[in-house]
Design an enzyme around this catalytic site. Sequence first.
Site, PDB file in Angstrom:
ATOM      1  N   GLY A  33       6.613  -6.934   6.201  1.00 19.87           N
ATOM      2  CA  GLY A  33       6.215  -7.297   7.554  1.00 19.87           C
ATOM      3  C   GLY A  33       5.118  -8.352   7.577  1.00 19.87           C
TER       4      GLY A  33
ATOM      5  N   GLN B 209       7.031  -1.721  13.834  1.00 13.51           N
ATOM      6  CA  GLN B 209       7.013  -0.301  14.223  1.00 13.51           C
ATOM      7  C   GLN B 209       8.248   0.082  15.041  1.00 13.51           C
ATOM      8  OE1 GLN B 209       4.787   2.271  13.572  1.00 13.51           O
ATOM      9  NE2 GLN B 209       3.709   0.957  12.149  1.00 13.51           N
TER      10      GLN B 209
ATOM     11  N   HIS C 175       9.758  -0.370   4.664  1.00 13.37           N
ATOM     12  CA  HIS C 175       9.119   0.929   4.394  1.00 13.37           C
ATOM     13  C   HIS C 175       8.668   1.671   5.644  1.00 13.37           C
ATOM     14  CE1 HIS C 175       4.659   0.086   4.717  1.00 13.37           C
ATOM     15  NE2 HIS C 175       5.108  -1.150   4.691  1.00 13.37           N
TER      16      HIS C 175
ATOM     17  N   CYS D  57      -4.674   0.122   7.530  1.00 16.58           N
ATOM     18  CA  CYS D  57      -5.395  -1.066   7.103  1.00 16.58           C
ATOM     19  C   CYS D  57      -6.844  -0.996   7.566  1.00 16.58           C
ATOM     20  CB  CYS D  57      -4.732  -2.313   7.673  1.00 16.58           C
ATOM     21  SG  CYS D  57      -2.953  -2.202   7.589  1.00 16.58           S
TER      22      CYS D  57
END
Length: 385
Positions: free
Chosen positions: A72, A180, A202, A326
């Site tokens: 992504g 998402q 993932h 993150c």
Amino acid sequence: MKELIYLDNGATTAVEAEAFEAMKPYFLERYGNSFGGYRFGAEAGRAVEQAREQIAALLGAGPKEIFFTSGGSESDNWALKGVARQFRSKGRHIITTQIEHPAVLNTCRSLEREGFEITRLPVSKDGFAELSALQKAVCEDTILISVMAANNEVGTIQPIAEMGAFAREQGILFHTDAVQAAGHIPIDVKAWNVDLLSGSGHKFGGPKGVGFLYMKRGIELEPLVHGGGQERGLRGGTHNVPAIAGMGKAAELSRINMEKRALYEAELRDYFINRVLEEIPGARLNGSLKKRLPGNCNFMFPGVSSESLLIMLDRKGICASAGSACASGAIEPSHVLTALGLDKEQAQSSLRFTLSHRNTKEELDFTAEQLKTIVEDLRRFSPYG
Ligand SMILES: *Cc1c(COP(=O)(O)O)cnc(C)c1O
């Protein structure tokens, strides 16, 4: 009770067993280079093309509009930097929102240093960017609008189709970070009027380190990764064939099971939300209850630090997250929660639980009970509780 209760599916998901099976042959048996000029390589090449079709089917796109990347983050970088470089003579203004993933926000910051001007749209208290704000922000110089399809922290699903229609009408390129959303809610690139869309394996049952960028037919962004002729010369690098095959299979499974999984997850989500709000005094839900990703719960527990909560939950074998993966570990409060109007302390008392179709009601009952006890204990010892 299982030893581990995994409620951080927004950070990453387990690889689906069938997706893993689809990957296996490309390690030890069919390891040829998909770009080699022999039949052995062609087998790997076919796996790549099958995955391209599986991803395209998930998005309502054509297979030629799908380009494989390392994930992504790369897709977001490619979309934003690619448009910026290609259209800088047309204009230097880009519009995004305050609640994007760092892969978009930090790319914007880098483009700012190159002389681009960035407008970051605010969001409502319940976590939505608004079309009217976008309409006001557009100017002669605007070359790109980038708004995420669903937020990774509070799960809000943004009005992408409306914004896409507006962008199209204005002749401005429109990108959405759908990392998402992909595999979790229906996506139709045509109905959404998007030109560019990022996804990541993932986050929907595929492996890590592989993703895709949808580029509408007719758009050919300059490569971000220069190299060989892979991906029609637009993204160099030997294909990660097993990962691509695994992501393709996961996309197919997500497409087939989407409705069933979404219903199941939303039911678990609402059950968990109700229990937490009813049983833990002062607990509040961050983000809208409507138009929310089926697996997303994000709570604020006033007077309790999310860091302490995470540690205590971890001792019970429960994996949750303070904001996005993150951001956790960093001292800064979540930029998403701050954009929703939470102050620093409130943002640092918030916790995200992201469910998957693999979770059970028993796991959520256990989690709700543990959470209740932990919040009570922490409040008893809290300096400001
Ligand atoms: C996870 C995530 C990314 C980054 O994807 P990677 O494949 O981990 O690089 C980008 N945007 C959003 C919204 C995400 O949730």
